[in-house]
Write a protein that holds these residues in place. Sequence first.
Motif, PDB file in Angstrom:
ATOM      1  N   VAL A  53      10.472  22.908 -18.930  1.00  0.00           N
ATOM      2  CA  VAL A  53       9.037  23.160 -19.069  1.00  0.00           C
ATOM      3  C   VAL A  53       8.333  23.063 -17.712  1.00  0.00           C
ATOM      4  O   VAL A  53       7.310  23.723 -17.492  1.00  0.00           O
ATOM      5  N   ASN A  54       8.891  22.250 -16.788  1.00  0.00           N
ATOM      6  CA  ASN A  54       8.316  22.180 -15.443  1.00  0.00           C
ATOM      7  C   ASN A  54       8.313  23.537 -14.762  1.00  0.00           C
ATOM      8  O   ASN A  54       7.404  23.851 -13.977  1.00  0.00           O
ATOM      9  N   GLU A  55       9.312  24.355 -15.053  1.00  0.00           N
ATOM     10  CA  GLU A  55       9.399  25.695 -14.448  1.00  0.00           C
ATOM     11  C   GLU A  55       8.247  26.589 -14.885  1.00  0.00           C
ATOM     12  O   GLU A  55       7.964  27.600 -14.235  1.00  0.00           O
ATOM     13  N   HIS A  56       7.582  26.223 -15.971  1.00  0.00           N
ATOM     14  CA  HIS A  56       6.422  26.973 -16.464  1.00  0.00           C
ATOM     15  C   HIS A  56       5.108  26.286 -16.095  1.00  0.00           C
ATOM     16  O   HIS A  56       4.048  26.647 -16.618  1.00  0.00           O
ATOM     17  N   GLY A  57       5.179  25.283 -15.216  1.00  0.00           N
ATOM     18  CA  GLY A  57       3.980  24.546 -14.847  1.00  0.00           C
ATOM     19  C   GLY A  57       3.506  23.596 -15.923  1.00  0.00           C
ATOM     20  O   GLY A  57       2.336  23.187 -15.936  1.00  0.00           O
ATOM     21  N   LEU A  58       4.425  23.206 -16.833  1.00  0.00           N
ATOM     22  CA  LEU A  58       4.084  22.340 -17.960  1.00  0.00           C
ATOM     23  C   LEU A  58       4.835  21.019 -17.859  1.00  0.00           C
ATOM     24  O   LEU A  58       5.739  20.849 -17.035  1.00  0.00           O
ATOM     25  N   TYR A  59       4.476  20.113 -18.751  1.00  0.00           N
ATOM     26  CA  TYR A  59       4.954  18.741 -18.652  1.00  0.00           C
ATOM     27  C   TYR A  59       5.175  18.190 -20.052  1.00  0.00           C
ATOM     28  O   TYR A  59       4.287  18.274 -20.908  1.00  0.00           O
ATOM     29  N   TYR A  60       6.393  17.642 -20.296  1.00  0.00           N
ATOM     30  CA  TYR A  60       6.664  16.911 -21.538  1.00  0.00           C
ATOM     31  C   TYR A  60       6.730  15.433 -21.168  1.00  0.00           C
ATOM     32  O   TYR A  60       7.716  14.971 -20.576  1.00  0.00           O
ATOM     33  N   PRO A  61       5.690  14.652 -21.481  1.00  0.00           N
ATOM     34  CA  PRO A  61       5.575  13.298 -20.941  1.00  0.00           C
ATOM     35  C   PRO A  61       6.592  12.259 -21.409  1.00  0.00           C
ATOM     36  O   PRO A  61       7.020  11.434 -20.596  1.00  0.00           O
ATOM     37  N   PRO A  62       6.981  12.163 -22.700  1.00  0.00           N
ATOM     38  CA  PRO A  62       7.848  11.047 -23.098  1.00  0.00           C
ATOM     39  C   PRO A  62       9.120  10.978 -22.252  1.00  0.00           C
ATOM     40  O   PRO A  62       9.857  11.966 -22.151  1.00  0.00           O
ATOM     41  N   ASP A  63       9.351   9.827 -21.639  1.00  0.00           N
ATOM     42  CA  ASP A  63      10.469   9.703 -20.689  1.00  0.00           C
ATOM     43  C   ASP A  63      11.190   8.369 -20.853  1.00  0.00           C
ATOM     44  O   ASP A  63      11.067   7.480 -20.007  1.00  0.00           O
ATOM     45  N   PRO A  64      11.954   8.177 -21.915  1.00  0.00           N
ATOM     46  CA  PRO A  64      12.726   6.936 -22.044  1.00  0.00           C
ATOM     47  C   PRO A  64      13.610   6.717 -20.819  1.00  0.00           C
ATOM     48  O   PRO A  64      13.959   7.670 -20.103  1.00  0.00           O
ATOM     49  N   SER A  65      13.980   5.469 -20.577  1.00  0.00           N
ATOM     50  CA  SER A  65      14.819   5.163 -19.416  1.00  0.00           C
ATOM     51  C   SER A  65      16.140   5.927 -19.453  1.00  0.00           C
ATOM     52  O   SER A  65      16.730   6.208 -18.405  1.00  0.00           O
ATOM     53  N   SER A  66      16.598   6.267 -20.638  1.00  0.00           N
ATOM     54  CA  SER A  66      17.855   7.011 -20.781  1.00  0.00           C
ATOM     55  C   SER A  66      17.615   8.524 -20.832  1.00  0.00           C
ATOM     56  O   SER A  66      18.427   9.253 -21.385  1.00  0.00           O
ATOM     57  N   TRP A  67      16.516   9.012 -20.233  1.00  0.00           N
ATOM     58  CA  TRP A  67      16.096  10.398 -20.410  1.00  0.00           C
ATOM     59  C   TRP A  67      17.128  11.405 -19.926  1.00  0.00           C
ATOM     60  O   TRP A  67      17.159  12.540 -20.388  1.00  0.00           O
ATOM     61  N   GLU A  68      18.015  11.019 -19.004  1.00  0.00           N
ATOM     62  CA  GLU A  68      19.058  11.936 -18.547  1.00  0.00           C
ATOM     63  C   GLU A  68      20.152  12.125 -19.591  1.00  0.00           C
ATOM     64  O   GLU A  68      20.966  13.050 -19.472  1.00  0.00           O
ATOM     65  N   MET A  69      20.187  11.278 -20.611  1.00  0.00           N
ATOM     66  CA  MET A  69      21.238  11.357 -21.635  1.00  0.00           C
ATOM     67  C   MET A  69      20.703  11.523 -23.046  1.00  0.00           C
ATOM     68  O   MET A  69      21.310  12.217 -23.864  1.00  0.00           O
ATOM     69  N   CYS A  70      19.588  10.869 -23.360  1.00  0.00           N
ATOM     70  CA  CYS A  70      19.124  10.825 -24.747  1.00  0.00           C
ATOM     71  C   CYS A  70      18.603  12.184 -25.206  1.00  0.00           C
ATOM     72  O   CYS A  70      18.165  13.013 -24.406  1.00  0.00           O
ATOM     73  N   THR A  71      18.652  12.401 -26.515  1.00  0.00           N
ATOM     74  CA  THR A  71      18.272  13.691 -27.074  1.00  0.00           C
ATOM     75  C   THR A  71      16.903  13.616 -27.748  1.00  0.00           C
ATOM     76  O   THR A  71      16.444  12.549 -28.152  1.00  0.00           O
ATOM     77  N   ILE A  72      16.283  14.774 -27.883  1.00  0.00           N
ATOM     78  CA  ILE A  72      14.967  14.835 -28.518  1.00  0.00           C
ATOM     79  C   ILE A  72      15.056  14.367 -29.968  1.00  0.00           C
ATOM     80  O   ILE A  72      14.168  13.651 -30.461  1.00  0.00           O
ATOM     81  N   GLY A  73      16.120  14.729 -30.673  1.00  0.00           N
ATOM     82  CA  GLY A  73      16.280  14.265 -32.055  1.00  0.00           C
ATOM     83  C   GLY A  73      16.339  12.757 -32.144  1.00  0.00           C
ATOM     84  O   GLY A  73      15.720  12.139 -33.015  1.00  0.00           O
ATOM     85  N   GLY A  74      17.077  12.130 -31.231  1.00  0.00           N
ATOM     86  CA  GLY A  74      17.133  10.674 -31.200  1.00  0.00           C
ATOM     87  C   GLY A  74      15.800  10.070 -30.833  1.00  0.00           C
ATOM     88  O   GLY A  74      15.393   9.039 -31.385  1.00  0.00           O
ATOM     89  N   ASN A  75      15.094  10.690 -29.873  1.00  0.00           N
ATOM     90  CA  ASN A  75      13.756  10.212 -29.495  1.00  0.00           C
ATOM     91  C   ASN A  75      12.817  10.245 -30.687  1.00  0.00           C
ATOM     92  O   ASN A  75      12.019   9.325 -30.891  1.00  0.00           O
ATOM     93  N   ILE A  76      12.889  11.321 -31.489  1.00  0.00           N
ATOM     94  CA  ILE A  76      12.046  11.426 -32.681  1.00  0.00           C
ATOM     95  C   ILE A  76      12.452  10.379 -33.716  1.00  0.00           C
ATOM     96  O   ILE A  76      11.609   9.713 -34.327  1.00  0.00           O
ATOM     97  N   GLY A  77      13.751  10.200 -33.905  1.00  0.00           N
ATOM     98  CA  GLY A  77      14.232   9.262 -34.912  1.00  0.00           C
ATOM     99  C   GLY A  77      13.799   7.838 -34.660  1.00  0.00           C
ATOM    100  O   GLY A  77      13.515   7.086 -35.598  1.00  0.00           O
ATOM    101  N   THR A  78      13.729   7.443 -33.385  1.00  0.00           N
ATOM    102  CA  THR A  78      13.371   6.068 -33.055  1.00  0.00           C
ATOM    103  C   THR A  78      11.964   5.939 -32.481  1.00  0.00           C
ATOM    104  O   THR A  78      11.557   4.843 -32.085  1.00  0.00           O
ATOM    105  N   ALA A  79      11.229   7.062 -32.421  1.00  0.00           N
ATOM    106  CA  ALA A  79       9.859   7.049 -31.872  1.00  0.00           C
ATOM    107  C   ALA A  79       9.849   6.463 -30.468  1.00  0.00           C
ATOM    108  O   ALA A  79       9.115   5.524 -30.160  1.00  0.00           O
ATOM    109  N   SER A  80      10.657   7.042 -29.594  1.00  0.00           N
ATOM    110  CA  SER A  80      10.851   6.501 -28.250  1.00  0.00           C
ATOM    111  C   SER A  80       9.576   6.510 -27.427  1.00  0.00           C
ATOM    112  O   SER A  80       8.657   7.289 -27.663  1.00  0.00           O
ATOM    113  N   GLY A  81       9.576   5.656 -26.405  1.00  0.00           N
ATOM    114  CA  GLY A  81       8.468   5.608 -25.464  1.00  0.00           C
ATOM    115  C   GLY A  81       8.937   5.979 -24.075  1.00  0.00           C
ATOM    116  O   GLY A  81       9.579   6.990 -23.874  1.00  0.00           O
TER     117      GLY A  81
END
Length: 455
Positions: free
Chosen positions: A121-149
């Motif tokens: 999304v950065n390539e389009h000048g956009l930003y997806y803010p949620p960034d868990p510490s494991s952001w290089e590995m964790c998946t969006i489905g897991g982030n949704i399941g646990t309501a990650s911060g």
Amino acid sequence: MDDLLERLRAGLPDEALITDPDVTPSYGRDMASFCDAGSPAVVVLPRTVEQVQHVMRTATALRVPVVPQGARTGLSGAANASDGCIVLSLTRMDRILEINPVDRIAVVEPGVVNAVLSRAVNEHGLYYPPDPSSWEMCTIGGNIGTASGGLCCVKYGVTAEYVLGLKVVLADGRLLTTGRRTAKGVAGYDLTRLFVGSEGSLGIVVEAVLALKPQPPAQLVLAAEFPSAASACDAVCAIMERGHTPSLLEIMDRTTVRAVNKLANMGLPETTEALLLCAFDTPDPAADLAAVAALCEAAGASEVVPADTAAESELLLQARRLSLTALETVKSATMIDDVCVPRSKLGEMIDGTAAIADKYDLTIGVCAHAGDGNTHPVVCFDHHDPDESRRARESFDEIMALGLELGGTITGEHGVGVLKKEWLARELGPVGLELQRGIRRTFDPFGILNPGKLF
């Protein structure tokens, strides 16, 4: 078992099934300590919604439990297998289906890795803010399941605030669409928010519509050393009281700072009792940092060092991101707590945790999303030592009790899973627990979705 595999194979390609008993145990658990895990009967790695539906219809027909999984970076046991279950790993459903700069949305499958989406999304000048510490590995489905911060929550909020709509496969295989693609919408009950944080207990998320923001300017970071955690927390309160909107506001205690230095030779000041990191991504971040520097000095900071460049800022942020990894090297095992308290109680929470560490003769490092009161006390212990392991578990529970006493919650972003389900009952109370169990039965009358989690 034979009937289960025969029915699954009728609607799945061979590559989607893992039955090798030497391989299936590797899908047995996430990264949480002290959480029981069973042995899955089979691991399924679907690529399509239809394949997920087939799995759920089969599971319902045979009353076989299903445990959904992402990257298994979770810290509560929410992705742990149960005996004889189907592990439904969604990591191969990893397509970014759409990025729409006009509507400022992305449509993704659950296996998309957080960092991959962020860069896309950065390539389009956009930003997806949620960034868990494991952001290089964790998946969006897991982030949704646990309501990650994540680190940016103080300004931008948590995952729940960016999920506009979902496609969810229910326990019986039906496909439910919730929410919207529009900027506004209040039609009916908010089922989308109900699924966020449900840990796979209500259905299987197979697609998500996510809100995006314009990409902000590069942030600049300030580091401030304090002679006590209390004075650092006083600075946090002053920053928020004066109406500042930092993009990041983090605390690392002395134990954490020393662990990071030992791991990565970061050159952080080991004489400090608490290191406060504050960042701004405003048009004039230097002016904002100067105002915060004055507040830190008034609160008793012994030294305040603002970064001059984005590269210096990134180095400081890297130190914070390494906190949990560094603390894992202190002993052979860790228990990572996730207690969130009101900002005004943050100092009491950190000092209380230090007292608990002394009481149990343990090393407990604390890093915290100070801007939203979300503390991460990390209990370091030798898992080969039964007495130390017992003390670690008791200290972990005492930290959660302290959080509740201070008006907080047992989890700000890691979820409940297996680790905290007894504490969830205490926090909800009997009426809340009864209603939530009733909701779960409505979506999953046979109790096959991620059993043993939450309640």
